[in-house]
Scaffold this active site. Structure first.
Site, short mmCIF file in Angstrom:
data_model
loop_
_atom_site.label_atom_id
_atom_site.label_comp_id
_atom_site.label_asym_id
_atom_site.label_seq_id
_atom_site.Cartn_x
_atom_site.Cartn_y
_atom_site.Cartn_z
N TYR A 4 -2.02 -0.65 11.01
CA TYR A 4 -2.29 -1.28 9.62
C TYR A 4 -0.91 -1.06 8.69
O TYR A 4 -0.23 -1.93 8.37
CB TYR A 4 -3.52 -0.75 8.98
CG TYR A 4 -3.61 -1.04 7.33
CD1 TYR A 4 -3.53 -2.27 7.03
CD2 TYR A 4 -3.46 -0.20 6.57
CE1 TYR A 4 -3.60 -2.66 5.71
CE2 TYR A 4 -3.33 -0.48 5.17
CZ TYR A 4 -3.46 -1.54 4.78
OH TYR A 4 -3.35 -1.90 3.27
N LYS A 11 2.13 -3.36 7.36
CA LYS A 11 2.36 -3.64 5.94
C LYS A 11 3.82 -3.09 5.67
O LYS A 11 4.53 -3.77 4.86
CB LYS A 11 1.37 -2.69 5.10
CG LYS A 11 -0.03 -3.08 5.00
CD LYS A 11 -0.14 -4.52 4.64
CE LYS A 11 -0.01 -4.58 2.82
NZ LYS A 11 -0.39 -5.97 2.54
N THR A 13 0.91 -1.11 -0.01
CA THR A 13 0.07 -0.17 0.04
C THR A 13 1.06 1.30 -0.18
O THR A 13 1.97 0.99 0.58
CB THR A 13 -0.81 -0.04 1.25
OG1 THR A 13 -1.43 1.36 1.44
CG2 THR A 13 0.04 -0.41 2.61
N ASP A 14 0.09 2.25 -0.56
CA ASP A 14 0.93 3.59 -0.53
C ASP A 14 1.00 4.24 0.97
O ASP A 14 1.82 5.16 1.32
CB ASP A 14 0.11 4.71 -1.30
CG ASP A 14 -1.07 4.98 -0.81
OD1 ASP A 14 -1.67 4.34 -0.01
OD2 ASP A 14 -1.81 5.62 -1.65
N GLU A 15 0.14 3.63 1.89
CA GLU A 15 0.26 4.14 3.45
C GLU A 15 1.57 3.90 3.97
O GLU A 15 1.78 4.56 5.09
CB GLU A 15 -0.99 3.42 4.19
CG GLU A 15 -2.21 3.56 3.60
CD GLU A 15 -3.60 3.57 4.44
OE1 GLU A 15 -3.32 3.32 5.54
OE2 GLU A 15 -4.65 3.76 3.92
#
Ligand code: NAD
Ligand code: DAU
Length: 355
Positions: free
Chosen positions: A159, A163, A134-136
């Site tokens: 989260y 990741k 993810t970009d997060e």
């Protein structure tokens, strides 16, 4: 023919990926390993469950013996790893599952691949381990700029931290053991089969039922939206042409404030099904609520690398994708009802026994 282990194939992106790959892209065999958490729904793949190139295995990516057995039985040469706990709000209230599945589960898959792909003292370089991330992991942006592959990691929710940790493990297995890995870091997806806890399906579902439309904080947080099939195409492109050991950012080039997204959904629904019985637009249901803890302000992806090196760019515009998505939810109201009232479990138990 590739023998592909897809993890989390009963979830939102995974189920779209399995269907899309079987339908359009090759004669690959797909083995879908999914634990069927609340987010995993075997009915998402009901239309393809009898395809001879598809096999579903109910199980946990943390189960080392099971994963090892699948690698051996099916001679897996490709992994596309979607399985994860994926909802930021849930990670705030219950982070333990995120650490277990996202970190330990990824570690377990890496170990299984490392063992299975060892031939004559070296890891088989024709195999591929593609980790869907993810970009997060890059944190939160100010008003300008976009995440590049070189942007330092700065995860800010349990989260995104889990990741980020899994990304680092994948990268370490490439550098240390020569495992042929690829990582994709993608922005927010939307489309069919997304569980109605995420912004877009939640707003569609609530708006259809005349319920409150909860907008966190001031509604001005920005996300970069990508239609899910474009994401599936990006993953297939990276699998086919990506350079081993590399990371590719994937984005929709479609930044929107949350309030704009909510307005878009209300307007499409008002147009398609008419105003509400009280004669008002669905915009009247919008309610500003308490902000998410640690709410990242803005995400934006710079997808120059995947575009220039691999030739991928998104095909579906936000307006087009949103119309398709709202139409899908309108045509599949029984699906929303089944995933929200638990009746899909009856289907599952009939097919696969009680869990
Ligand atoms: P999802 O929550 O809809 O689906 C996750 C799937 O994984 C479910 O089918 C669930 O049953 C399965 N699963 C969970 N724990 C498991 C375990 N221990 N063993 C086996 N299966 C397990 O998620 P999604 O939105 O489809 O996201 C898929 C992947 O893509 C995730 O890794 C996520 O981090 C990443 N991603 C998502 C987005 C997005 O906008 N949704 C964007 C970028 C990246
Ligand atoms: O950026 C990629 C990520 O996008 C993925 O890695 C995650 O798995 C996926 O869940 C998604 O995370 P977000 O937190 O951005 O998505 P979500 O749909 O939960 O929220 C989108 C934005 O909308 C966010 O700013 C929070 C806000 N929001 C969300 C919900 C559920 C609201 O304002 N109201 C809501 O009810």
């Amino acid at each position: 023919m590739k023998k592909v282990l897809v993890t989390g194939g009963c979830g939102f992106i995974g189920s779209n990926f399995v269907r899309h790959t079987l339908q359009y892209h090759s004669d690959d065999r797909i083995i879908n390993l999914d634990k069927l958490t609340y987010a995993g729904n075997p009915a998402n793949l009901k239309d393809i469950e009898k395809n001879p190139r598809y096999r579903f295995v109910k199980g946990d990516i943390c189960d080392a013996a099971l994963v090892r057995r699948i690698f051996a039985e099916e001679q897996i040469d490709t992994v596309v790893h979607f399985a994860a706990e994926s909802h930021v709000d849930r990670s705030i209230t219950g982070p333990a599952d995120f650490v277990q599945t996202n970190i330990m589960g990824t570690f377990n898959l890496l170990e299984a691949a490392r063992e299975a792909w060892l031939k004559d003292g070296a890891l088989h370089q024709d195999c591929r381990f593609l980790h869907v991330s993810t970009d997060e992991v890059y944190g939160s942006l100010g008003e300008t700029g976009a995440f590049q592959e070189t942007t330092p990691y700065d995860p800010r929710s349990p989260y995104s931290a889990s990741k980020a940790s899994s990304d680092h493990l994948v990268s370490a297995y490439f550098h240390t053991y020569g495992l042929p890995t690829l990582i994709t870091n993608c922005s927010n997806n939307y489309g069919s089969y997304q569980f109605p806890e995420k912004l877009i399906p939640l707003i569609i579902n609530n708006a259809l039922q005349g319920k409150v439309l909860p907008v966190y904080g001031d509604g001005k947080n920005v996300r970069d939206w990508l239609y899910v099939i474009d994401h599936c195409e990006a993953i297939l492109t990276v699998l086919e042409r990506g350079k081993i050991g590399e990371t590719y950012n994937v984005g929709g080039n479609s930044e929107k404030q949350n309030i704009e997204v909510v307005h878009t959904i209300c307007d499409i629904l008002d147009e398609k099904v008419g105003w509400m019985p009280d004669g008002k637009s669905r915009r009247s249901l919008i309610t500003y609520v308490k902000d998410r803890a640690g709410h990242d302000r803005r995400y934006a992806i710079d997808a120059t690398k995947i575009r220039t090196e691999l030739g991928w760019s998104p095909k579906v515009t936000f307006d087009e994708g949103m119309k398709k998505t709202v139409s899908w939810y309108l045509e599949n109201k029984p699906w929303i009802a089944s995933v929200t009232d638990g009746s899909y479990r009856e289907y599952y138990e009939k097919m696969y026994g009680k869990r």
